[in-house]
Enzyme design. Structure first.
Site, PDB file in Angstrom:
ATOM      1  N   GLY A 220      14.084  89.341 -21.946  1.00  0.00           N
ATOM      2  CA  GLY A 220      13.757  89.947 -23.116  1.00  0.00           C
ATOM      3  C   GLY A 220      12.997  89.418 -23.951  1.00  0.00           C
ATOM      4  O   GLY A 220      13.060  89.668 -25.258  1.00  0.00           O
TER       5      GLY A 220
ATOM      6  N   ALA B 295      26.059  81.795 -27.281  1.00  0.00           N
ATOM      7  CA  ALA B 295      25.946  81.909 -28.877  1.00  0.00           C
ATOM      8  C   ALA B 295      25.724  83.099 -29.601  1.00  0.00           C
ATOM      9  O   ALA B 295      24.447  83.533 -29.900  1.00  0.00           O
ATOM     10  CB  ALA B 295      24.880  80.926 -29.190  1.00  0.00           C
ATOM     11  N   PRO B 296      26.607  83.698 -30.004  1.00  0.00           N
ATOM     12  CA  PRO B 296      26.500  85.189 -30.716  1.00  0.00           C
ATOM     13  C   PRO B 296      25.794  85.137 -31.937  1.00  0.00           C
ATOM     14  O   PRO B 296      25.346  85.943 -32.478  1.00  0.00           O
ATOM     15  CB  PRO B 296      27.968  85.735 -30.940  1.00  0.00           C
ATOM     16  CG  PRO B 296      28.852  85.013 -30.269  1.00  0.00           C
ATOM     17  CD  PRO B 296      28.261  83.673 -29.988  1.00  0.00           C
ATOM     18  N   ASN B 297      26.056  83.901 -32.569  1.00  0.00           N
ATOM     19  CA  ASN B 297      25.184  83.695 -33.618  1.00  0.00           C
ATOM     20  C   ASN B 297      24.587  82.205 -33.895  1.00  0.00           C
ATOM     21  O   ASN B 297      25.102  81.362 -33.883  1.00  0.00           O
ATOM     22  CB  ASN B 297      26.148  83.980 -34.773  1.00  0.00           C
ATOM     23  CG  ASN B 297      25.171  84.170 -36.388  1.00  0.00           C
ATOM     24  OD1 ASN B 297      24.290  83.541 -36.662  1.00  0.00           O
ATOM     25  ND2 ASN B 297      25.937  84.967 -37.214  1.00  0.00           N
TER      26      ASN B 297
ATOM     27  N   LYS C 130      21.974  98.831 -40.136  1.00  0.00           N
ATOM     28  CA  LYS C 130      23.185  98.284 -39.639  1.00  0.00           C
ATOM     29  C   LYS C 130      24.395  99.456 -39.083  1.00  0.00           C
ATOM     30  O   LYS C 130      24.843 100.073 -40.237  1.00  0.00           O
ATOM     31  CB  LYS C 130      23.541  97.365 -40.110  1.00  0.00           C
ATOM     32  CG  LYS C 130      24.726  96.375 -39.244  1.00  0.00           C
ATOM     33  CD  LYS C 130      24.883  94.965 -39.883  1.00  0.00           C
ATOM     34  CE  LYS C 130      26.250  94.388 -39.195  1.00  0.00           C
ATOM     35  NZ  LYS C 130      25.758  94.032 -37.565  1.00  0.00           N
TER      36      LYS C 130
ATOM     37  N   LYS D  27      12.684  91.901 -30.480  1.00  0.00           N
ATOM     38  CA  LYS D  27      12.373  91.233 -31.998  1.00  0.00           C
ATOM     39  C   LYS D  27      12.862  89.856 -31.836  1.00  0.00           C
ATOM     40  O   LYS D  27      12.233  88.964 -32.306  1.00  0.00           O
ATOM     41  CB  LYS D  27      13.439  91.868 -33.190  1.00  0.00           C
ATOM     42  CG  LYS D  27      12.931  93.551 -33.197  1.00  0.00           C
ATOM     43  CD  LYS D  27      13.723  94.190 -34.433  1.00  0.00           C
ATOM     44  CE  LYS D  27      14.871  94.904 -33.764  1.00  0.00           C
ATOM     45  NZ  LYS D  27      15.026  95.752 -32.745  1.00  0.00           N
ATOM     46  N   MET D  28      13.951  89.504 -31.462  1.00  0.00           N
ATOM     47  CA  MET D  28      14.345  88.076 -31.149  1.00  0.00           C
ATOM     48  C   MET D  28      13.751  87.397 -30.133  1.00  0.00           C
ATOM     49  O   MET D  28      13.298  86.353 -30.310  1.00  0.00           O
ATOM     50  CB  MET D  28      15.803  88.231 -30.601  1.00  0.00           C
ATOM     51  CG  MET D  28      16.828  88.029 -31.953  1.00  0.00           C
ATOM     52  SD  MET D  28      17.020  86.901 -33.210  1.00  0.00           S
ATOM     53  CE  MET D  28      17.867  85.641 -32.323  1.00  0.00           C
TER      54      MET D  28
ATOM     55  N   GLY E  81      21.967  84.484 -26.197  1.00  0.00           N
ATOM     56  CA  GLY E  81      21.760  84.670 -27.609  1.00  0.00           C
ATOM     57  C   GLY E  81      22.415  86.205 -27.700  1.00  0.00           C
ATOM     58  O   GLY E  81      22.786  86.791 -28.735  1.00  0.00           O
ATOM     59  N   THR E  82      22.406  87.003 -26.579  1.00  0.00           N
ATOM     60  CA  THR E  82      22.615  88.450 -26.755  1.00  0.00           C
ATOM     61  C   THR E  82      24.146  88.372 -26.949  1.00  0.00           C
ATOM     62  O   THR E  82      25.246  87.973 -26.581  1.00  0.00           O
ATOM     63  CB  THR E  82      22.507  88.879 -25.084  1.00  0.00           C
ATOM     64  OG1 THR E  82      21.236  88.645 -24.804  1.00  0.00           O
ATOM     65  CG2 THR E  82      22.580  90.427 -24.992  1.00  0.00           C
TER      66      THR E  82
ATOM     67  N   HIS F  18      24.508  94.611 -45.696  1.00  0.00           N
ATOM     68  CA  HIS F  18      23.689  94.550 -44.560  1.00  0.00           C
ATOM     69  C   HIS F  18      22.614  95.757 -44.950  1.00  0.00           C
ATOM     70  O   HIS F  18      22.809  96.638 -45.914  1.00  0.00           O
ATOM     71  CB  HIS F  18      24.085  94.762 -43.357  1.00  0.00           C
ATOM     72  CG  HIS F  18      24.768  93.468 -42.887  1.00  0.00           C
ATOM     73  ND1 HIS F  18      25.943  92.895 -43.282  1.00  0.00           N
ATOM     74  CD2 HIS F  18      24.257  92.521 -42.096  1.00  0.00           C
ATOM     75  CE1 HIS F  18      26.224  91.942 -42.588  1.00  0.00           C
ATOM     76  NE2 HIS F  18      25.184  91.591 -41.662  1.00  0.00           N
TER      77      HIS F  18
END
Ligand code: NAP
Length: 225
Positions: A8, A103-105, A137, A12-13, A77-78, A133
């Site tokens: 991925g 790690a969701p965050n 979002k 952006k990430m 991270g997804t 936000h």
């Protein structure tokens, strides 16, 4: 040197993570993959020390079995895996002693805010969360607000969450506690995606030393006994 593949890598990430990892002297980015690439084959032939996945909620459903099959240390991270599938993959990873950090965050500030909110809930018996936000979002309340409320639930049963979606906002959260003659406000403001990079690096460095599945970067940053 930690040889790492980013799946991925053109999102952006993914782009920011690739750039950040390239700037570190202890990482070597050996492949940047998109949905057009054969992940299973890349893992088999390149044998990275670490895989970093930053794809999306749909793609991760098909990617998880490939990660488990590969036995390669992986940071995910997804977001978007269900509690049921997390439990299932945890069993597989633990059984084959595979290091996985889900790690969701990655934001250390957010993780600290949740930890402090859970602590404060021992002493204050009323609290409300305000999360704000940007307009784009779509989900409300945010996953972070819902998780913060769950972490406080042992001591404060119903924590109302107020969601604001406005142009000019990025990602902000206040946890407001009401007490006798006083109130306490915890506030976190994420200004851009850079806030995820320190935590992402910690996870990518830690994962190759792990022999089991860890859900939540907080369990790497301040492991419970
Ligand atoms: P994004 O911009 O949509 O990027 C996702 C990328 O994944 C796209 O470039 C997509 O491009 C690629 N992709 C889709 N299916 C794929 C597959 N099967 N194999 C390889 N690549 C695939 O999203 P983002 O904002 O970067 O976010 C990525 C993920 O991180 C999301 O789940 C988001 O919720 C999560 N996130 C986590 C944190 C955290 O702190 N952990 C922070 C922010 C976001 P192609 O289809 O062209 O390959």
């Amino acid at each position: 040197m930690i040889r790492i593949i980013i799946n991925g890598a053109f999102g952006k990430m993914g782009m920011l993570a690739t750039q950040t990892l390239r700037e570190q002297s202890d990482f070597q980015v050996i492949a940047e993959l998109s949905h057009k690439d054969d992940l299973a084959n890349a893992l088999k032939t390149l044998k990275p020390d670490v895989l970093l996945d930053l794809t999306n909620a749909d793609a991760i459903q098909d990617i998880m079995p490939i990660i488990i099959q590969s036995k390669i240390s992986t940071v995910i991270g997804t977001t978007g895996l269900s509690a049921e599938s997390i439990e299932n993959y945890k069993k597989h990873a633990d059984a084959q002693k595979q290091g996985i950090i889900l790690a969701p965050n990655f934001s250390i500030g957010v993780l600290l805010m949740m930890k402090y909110a859970a602590d404060a809930a021992h002493f204050f018996h009323e609290a409300e969360i305000v999360e704000m936000h940007h307009r784009a979002k779509v989900d409300a309340p945010s996953g972070t607000a819902a998780r913060t409320a769950r972490m406080m639930a042992e001591n404060i049963k119903a924590v109302p969450i107020h969601s604001v979606r406005l142009s000019g906002k990025m990602a902000h959260q206040q946890v407001i506690f009401g007490g006798q003659g006083e109130c306490l406000t915890l506030q976190h403001d994420a200004l851009n995606r850079e806030c995820f990079m320190p935590g992402l690096l910690i996870a990518c460095r830690a994962v190759s030393q792990l022999d089991h599945f860890v859900e939540g970067l907080e369990n790497i940053l301040w492991p419970s006994k």
